[in-house]
Design an enzyme around this catalytic site. Structure first.
Site, PDB file in Angstrom:
ATOM      1  N   PHE A   1       7.293 -22.989 -32.256  1.00 16.44           N
ATOM      2  CA  PHE A   1       5.995 -23.672 -31.524  1.00 16.44           C
ATOM      3  C   PHE A   1       4.744 -23.322 -31.749  1.00 16.44           C
ATOM      4  O   PHE A   1       3.770 -23.360 -31.140  1.00 16.44           O
ATOM      5  CB  PHE A   1       6.516 -22.670 -30.005  1.00 16.44           C
ATOM      6  CG  PHE A   1       7.441 -23.179 -29.301  1.00 16.44           C
ATOM      7  CD1 PHE A   1       7.934 -24.389 -28.875  1.00 16.44           C
ATOM      8  CD2 PHE A   1       8.724 -22.215 -29.342  1.00 16.44           C
ATOM      9  CE1 PHE A   1       9.008 -24.538 -28.310  1.00 16.44           C
ATOM     10  CE2 PHE A   1      10.058 -22.487 -28.855  1.00 16.44           C
ATOM     11  CZ  PHE A   1      10.250 -23.735 -28.269  1.00 16.44           C
TER      12      PHE A   1
ATOM     13  N   ALA B   1      11.216 -31.052 -25.220  1.00 14.99           N
ATOM     14  CA  ALA B   1      10.984 -30.945 -23.909  1.00 14.99           C
ATOM     15  C   ALA B   1       9.308 -30.319 -23.956  1.00 14.99           C
ATOM     16  O   ALA B   1       8.652 -30.623 -23.379  1.00 14.99           O
ATOM     17  CB  ALA B   1      11.494 -30.395 -22.865  1.00 14.99           C
ATOM     18  N   ALA B   2       9.120 -29.215 -24.552  1.00  8.76           N
ATOM     19  CA  ALA B   2       8.090 -28.492 -24.557  1.00  8.76           C
ATOM     20  C   ALA B   2       6.679 -29.435 -25.140  1.00  8.76           C
ATOM     21  O   ALA B   2       5.833 -29.373 -24.668  1.00  8.76           O
ATOM     22  CB  ALA B   2       8.228 -27.148 -25.448  1.00  8.76           C
TER      23      ALA B   2
ATOM     24  N   ARG C   1      -0.333 -21.920 -10.906  1.00  5.07           N
ATOM     25  CA  ARG C   1       0.990 -22.740 -11.298  1.00  5.07           C
ATOM     26  C   ARG C   1       0.702 -23.682 -12.334  1.00  5.07           C
ATOM     27  O   ARG C   1       1.628 -24.291 -13.024  1.00  5.07           O
ATOM     28  CB  ARG C   1       1.626 -23.452  -9.782  1.00  5.07           C
ATOM     29  CG  ARG C   1       1.868 -22.643  -8.794  1.00  5.07           C
ATOM     30  CD  ARG C   1       2.191 -23.149  -7.398  1.00  5.07           C
ATOM     31  NE  ARG C   1       0.993 -23.989  -7.164  1.00  5.07           N
ATOM     32  CZ  ARG C   1       0.730 -24.677  -6.273  1.00  5.07           C
ATOM     33  NH1 ARG C   1       1.913 -24.998  -5.252  1.00  5.07           N
ATOM     34  NH2 ARG C   1      -0.354 -25.023  -5.694  1.00  5.07           N
TER      35      ARG C   1
ATOM     36  N   CYS D   1       3.330 -33.908 -34.330  1.00  3.85           N
ATOM     37  CA  CYS D   1       4.756 -33.588 -33.565  1.00  3.85           C
ATOM     38  C   CYS D   1       4.606 -34.691 -32.276  1.00  3.85           C
ATOM     39  O   CYS D   1       5.675 -35.119 -31.922  1.00  3.85           O
ATOM     40  CB  CYS D   1       4.752 -32.116 -33.045  1.00  3.85           C
ATOM     41  SG  CYS D   1       5.146 -31.240 -34.381  1.00  3.85           S
TER      42      CYS D   1
HETATM   43  C1  UDX Z   1       7.527 -29.363 -39.388  1.00  2.00           C
HETATM   44  C2  UDX Z   1       9.077 -29.627 -38.886  1.00  2.00           C
HETATM   45  O1  UDX Z   1       9.861 -29.539 -39.914  1.00  2.00           O
HETATM   46  C3  UDX Z   1       9.065 -31.007 -38.213  1.00  2.00           C
HETATM   47  O2  UDX Z   1      10.427 -31.421 -37.873  1.00  2.00           O
HETATM   48  C4  UDX Z   1       8.151 -30.933 -36.990  1.00  2.00           C
HETATM   49  O3  UDX Z   1       8.350 -31.883 -36.040  1.00  2.00           O
HETATM   50  C5  UDX Z   1       6.931 -30.571 -37.558  1.00  2.00           C
HETATM   51  O4  UDX Z   1       6.825 -29.665 -38.353  1.00  2.00           O
HETATM   52  P1  UDX Z   1       5.916 -29.963 -41.331  1.00  2.00           P
HETATM   53  O5  UDX Z   1       6.257 -28.417 -41.866  1.00  2.00           O
HETATM   54  O6  UDX Z   1       4.710 -30.132 -40.755  1.00  2.00           O
HETATM   55  O7  UDX Z   1       7.220 -30.397 -40.443  1.00  2.00           O
HETATM   56  O8  UDX Z   1       6.246 -31.034 -42.510  1.00  2.00           O
HETATM   57  P2  UDX Z   1       5.649 -31.036 -43.928  1.00  2.00           P
HETATM   58  O9  UDX Z   1       4.347 -30.159 -43.922  1.00  2.00           O
HETATM   59  O10 UDX Z   1       5.736 -32.415 -44.284  1.00  2.00           O
HETATM   60  O11 UDX Z   1       6.610 -29.987 -44.767  1.00  2.00           O
HETATM   61  C6  UDX Z   1       8.052 -30.565 -45.014  1.00  2.00           C
HETATM   62  C7  UDX Z   1       8.099 -30.193 -46.688  1.00  2.00           C
HETATM   63  O12 UDX Z   1       9.568 -30.485 -46.909  1.00  2.00           O
HETATM   64  C8  UDX Z   1       7.263 -30.929 -47.641  1.00  2.00           C
HETATM   65  O13 UDX Z   1       6.874 -29.887 -48.358  1.00  2.00           O
HETATM   66  C9  UDX Z   1       8.384 -31.574 -48.322  1.00  2.00           C
HETATM   67  O14 UDX Z   1       8.089 -31.704 -49.662  1.00  2.00           O
HETATM   68  C10 UDX Z   1       9.596 -30.819 -48.106  1.00  2.00           C
HETATM   69  N1  UDX Z   1      10.853 -31.424 -48.098  1.00  2.00           N
HETATM   70  C11 UDX Z   1      11.326 -32.645 -47.602  1.00  2.00           C
HETATM   71  C12 UDX Z   1      11.945 -31.056 -49.097  1.00  2.00           C
HETATM   72  O15 UDX Z   1      11.543 -30.088 -49.704  1.00  2.00           O
HETATM   73  N2  UDX Z   1      13.162 -31.669 -49.358  1.00  2.00           N
HETATM   74  C13 UDX Z   1      13.353 -32.760 -48.638  1.00  2.00           C
HETATM   75  O16 UDX Z   1      14.520 -33.270 -48.834  1.00  2.00           O
HETATM   76  C14 UDX Z   1      12.407 -33.472 -47.732  1.00  2.00           C
HETATM   77  C1  UDX Z   2       2.023 -29.027 -30.850  1.00  2.00           C
HETATM   78  C2  UDX Z   2       2.482 -27.851 -30.058  1.00  2.00           C
HETATM   79  O1  UDX Z   2       1.318 -27.309 -29.353  1.00  2.00           O
HETATM   80  C3  UDX Z   2       3.161 -26.879 -30.612  1.00  2.00           C
HETATM   81  O2  UDX Z   2       3.737 -25.802 -30.024  1.00  2.00           O
HETATM   82  C4  UDX Z   2       4.357 -27.626 -31.473  1.00  2.00           C
HETATM   83  O3  UDX Z   2       4.894 -26.599 -32.242  1.00  2.00           O
HETATM   84  C5  UDX Z   2       3.729 -28.654 -32.574  1.00  2.00           C
HETATM   85  O4  UDX Z   2       2.876 -29.408 -31.781  1.00  2.00           O
HETATM   86  P1  UDX Z   2      -0.089 -29.087 -32.535  1.00  2.00           P
HETATM   87  O5  UDX Z   2       0.048 -30.571 -32.632  1.00  2.00           O
HETATM   88  O6  UDX Z   2      -0.460 -28.149 -34.118  1.00  2.00           O
HETATM   89  O7  UDX Z   2       0.790 -28.288 -31.902  1.00  2.00           O
HETATM   90  O8  UDX Z   2      -1.453 -28.796 -31.998  1.00  2.00           O
HETATM   91  P2  UDX Z   2      -1.912 -28.876 -30.494  1.00  2.00           P
HETATM   92  O9  UDX Z   2      -3.171 -27.636 -30.125  1.00  2.00           O
HETATM   93  O10 UDX Z   2      -0.805 -29.093 -29.467  1.00  2.00           O
HETATM   94  O11 UDX Z   2      -2.657 -30.215 -30.315  1.00  2.00           O
HETATM   95  C6  UDX Z   2      -2.076 -31.472 -30.331  1.00  2.00           C
HETATM   96  C7  UDX Z   2      -3.158 -32.710 -30.112  1.00  2.00           C
HETATM   97  O12 UDX Z   2      -3.704 -32.595 -28.891  1.00  2.00           O
HETATM   98  C8  UDX Z   2      -4.480 -32.510 -31.008  1.00  2.00           C
HETATM   99  O13 UDX Z   2      -5.039 -33.828 -31.256  1.00  2.00           O
HETATM  100  C9  UDX Z   2      -5.387 -31.759 -30.108  1.00  2.00           C
HETATM  101  O14 UDX Z   2      -6.664 -32.189 -30.219  1.00  2.00           O
HETATM  102  C10 UDX Z   2      -4.974 -32.530 -28.683  1.00  2.00           C
HETATM  103  N1  UDX Z   2      -5.212 -31.759 -27.547  1.00  2.00           N
HETATM  104  C11 UDX Z   2      -4.911 -30.508 -27.372  1.00  2.00           C
HETATM  105  C12 UDX Z   2      -6.213 -32.435 -26.509  1.00  2.00           C
HETATM  106  O15 UDX Z   2      -6.512 -33.513 -26.755  1.00  2.00           O
HETATM  107  N2  UDX Z   2      -6.498 -31.696 -25.294  1.00  2.00           N
HETATM  108  C13 UDX Z   2      -5.860 -30.460 -25.080  1.00  2.00           C
HETATM  109  O16 UDX Z   2      -6.333 -29.788 -24.183  1.00  2.00           O
HETATM  110  C14 UDX Z   2      -5.118 -29.966 -26.036  1.00  2.00           C
END
Ligand code: UDX
Ligand code: UDX
Length: 514
Positions: free
Chosen positions: A192, A252-253, A290, A306
């Site tokens: 998360f 869902a989160a 809430r 994400c």
């Molecule tokens: C993560 C989660 O895995 C994804 O499901 C979630 O929704 C977002 O966060 P993230 O860590 O952000 O993804 O992805 P990325 O930074 O692209 O890292 C994935 C890594 O896996 C890359 O370095 C890629 O080279 C590696 N990879 C991918 C492998 O080593 N083997 C593969 O077959 C595919």
């Molecule tokens: C999100 C979830 O927060 C995290 O729990 C999950 O594991 C991965 O996806 P992340 O995408 O890294 O994390 O950042 P987050 O802080 O959630 O922001 C996502 C996007 O929403 C950003 O573009 C941010 O600027 C935007 N945002 C966030 C808003 O526009 N308004 C807000 O109040 C908060």
């Protein structure tokens, strides 16, 4: 009537109570597949808190692995370098190193008792479900590899966000590929963390979710993983639930978090028409316990790897279950996000006398949020594409994101066209970007762009453009001196004090303010 077994009630189902005094049962070696934004920081924190466990992060991308072995890490995350150095460079801290980065995937898988799957699961781009469903092929190939090389039983942990019942698919692949007699227990343990605050989130999580089958082996595996987290997380924050509930809870989160932003962004459109101020509206509603105050900041639109992907995945799952109204509901969150980005661009065009042709726009910020160099799904892509289409010259400055990455992100948009390429300049400073510009467009809420609050403090490290500029606030009086008249600021993040900028002669347009 009262004979319902304790394990039938959802939360008390199987209380895992890791005993901090005991070492994790059986887990001495962890292998994390995927050295990305999730795998890298998560493994670093696990290793730093469990000196007796050897944690190795593997990736097929050699360049990435090599970067993790240096002090110029492949991703920027506040506090990450310190944690990595602590666990990785034992010689510096008189601590035996227990964090490793390797491309020797086979060996590391074979040696580990517990494997974290942290490969990416992007939206499918081909075939059935393209543009909606999650692409599981990377996960599938990772577990195929596990099946091929495993010589002993393994606990396999889904860290990547996956569609519901992905665990069944992974189990099926393992059973078909592995040596007979081996046992693979699959757990769901979604991450998360939010980028920019990943280390803080990992060190002090709201909860650790572990999903397992209710079988004895499933529960035992959940206990083993809980013990790893138990090294630093309070036991009552470690909850274990049904495997499939855990998979769905992650989707869902993210959907609910994004839904809050889309709700506020939808309200921001109303605010602009009725003379209300969205920051005041958010503040007022957030005081209701809430509802709570977080994730209610209006913006040009959410980005990141994400939210969009996970909502589309959730909607696709609903649709495949013939729950069409449910699918429409979730998809509307993404629709409002697209609407918000377009609405913002339309406002720019309207204010600049309905034509951007020949005008110059300085874009402050390209990352999808502050304190990260990540640009996946950033709202900047859409907004910049829109204004390029209108004929504007665009000069982009981001404190962290490099030119190659910006051009890479824009390569599938208007910017791919030769003429649009010429309209695009990536600058080394905010001042360079706004020289001769008609408007500044703030797309990322980097602290240095704001004209209020404390001076910026940021740790050095990965790719800051220059040490001299890092941490400096933009001098808006200097910006004003460099721009053409009339000068506009379009604040897509509501981070500036509009009154102060108006005092300098700017016309300021904020989200959700008339
Ligand atoms: C993560 C989660 O895995 C994804 O499901 C979630 O929704 C977002 O966060 P993230 O860590 O952000 O993804 O992805 P990325 O930074 O692209 O890292 C994935 C890594 O896996 C890359 O370095 C890629 O080279 C590696 N990879 C991918 C492998 O080593 N083997 C593969 O077959 C595919
Ligand atoms: C999100 C979830 O927060 C995290 O729990 C999950 O594991 C991965 O996806 P992340 O995408 O890294 O994390 O950042 P987050 O802080 O959630 O922001 C996502 C996007 O929403 C950003 O573009 C941010 O600027 C935007 N945002 C966030 C808003 O526009 N308004 C807000 O109040 C908060």
């Amino acid at each position: 009537m009262h004979s319902q077994r304790r394990s039938d009630t959802p939360m008390a189902a199987y209380q895992v109570n890791p005993d901090r005094s005991t070492k994790p049962v059986g887990i001495k070696k962890i292998c994390c597949i995927g050295a990305g934004y999730v795998g890298g920081p998560t493994s670093a924190v696990i290793a730093s808190k469990n000196p007796d466990i050897q944690v190795t992060v593997v990736d097929y991308n050699r360049e990435r692995i090599e970067a993790w072995q240096t002090d110029d890490l492949p991703i920027y995350e506040p506090g990450l370098l310190e944690v990595v150095k602590f666990a990785r460079d034992g010689n510096l801290t008189k601590r035996t190193p227990n964090l490793f980065f390797s491309t020797d995937v086979d060996r590391c898988i074979a040696e580990a008792e517990l494997i974290l799957l942290s490969v990416n699961t992007p939206t499918k781009s081909l075939g059935r479900g393209a543009g909606h469903a999650s692409e599981l092929s990377y996960l599938e190939s990772a577990v195929r590899k596990i099946g091929e090389v495993a010589e002993s039983n393994k606990i396999i942990v889904e860290k990547s966000t996956v569609p519901c019942r992905a665990a069944d698919t992974l189990r099926d692949v393992l059973v078909a590929t592995a040596k007979p007699g081996l046992h693979f227990e699959i757990l769901s343990n979604p991450e998360f963390l939010a980028e920019g605050t990943a280390i803080r989130n990992l060190l002090n999580p709201d909860r650790i979710l572990i999903g397992s089958l209710k079988t004895p082996r499933g529960l035992e595996a959940a206990q083993a993983l809980a013990a790893v987290y138990g090294a630093w997380v309070d036991p009552d924050r470690i909850i274990t639930i049904n495997l499939y509930s855990s998979e769905l809870a992650k989707l869902a989160a993210n959907a609910l978090l994004a839904q809050r932003i889309s709700s506020v962004n939808a309200l921001s459109a109303m605010c602009e028409s009725v003379g209300a101020d969205i920051d005041e509206v958010s503040y007022a509603i957030g005081l209701d316990k809430r509802i709570g105050s977080r994730m209610l900041k209006a913006s040009v639109g959410f980005g990141g790897s994400c939210f969009r992907k996970d909502i589309l995945s959730l909607a696709y799952i609903a649709e495949s279950l013939h729950l069409f109204e449910v699918a429409d509901y979730w998809r509307s969150i993404v629709d409002i996000n697209e609407y918000q980005k377009d609405r913002f661009t339309r406002r720019i065009v309207r204010c600049l006398y309905n034509s951007l042709s020949g005008k110059t726009l300085a874009v402050f910020g390209f990352a999808y949020k502050k304190d990260t160099g990540d640009t996946r799904e950033t709202a900047a892509i859409t907004v910049i594409d829109n204004v390029l289409t209108e004929g504007a010259n665009v000069r982009i400055y981001d404190p962290l994101v490099k030119e190659t990455q910006i051009r890479h992100e824009l390569k599938n948009t208007t910017a791919r066209l030769d003429c649009a390429e010429k309209q695009l300049t990536v600058c080394e400073s905010a001042y360079e970007a706004c020289t001769g510009a008609d408007a500044v467009i703030i797309l990322t809420e980097w602290d240095e762009f704001s004209n209020q609050g404390e001076p910026v403090r940021r740790d050095s490290g990965h790719g800051r453009k220059t040490e001299e500029r890092a941490g400096r606030k933009v001098d808006w009086a200097r910006v004003a001196a460099l721009m053409r008249r009339p000068m506009f600021v379009f604040d897509g993040r509501n981070i500036v004090d509009a009154g102060a900028l108006e005092g300098l002669g700017f016309r300021v347009e904020c989200i959700g303010k008339a």
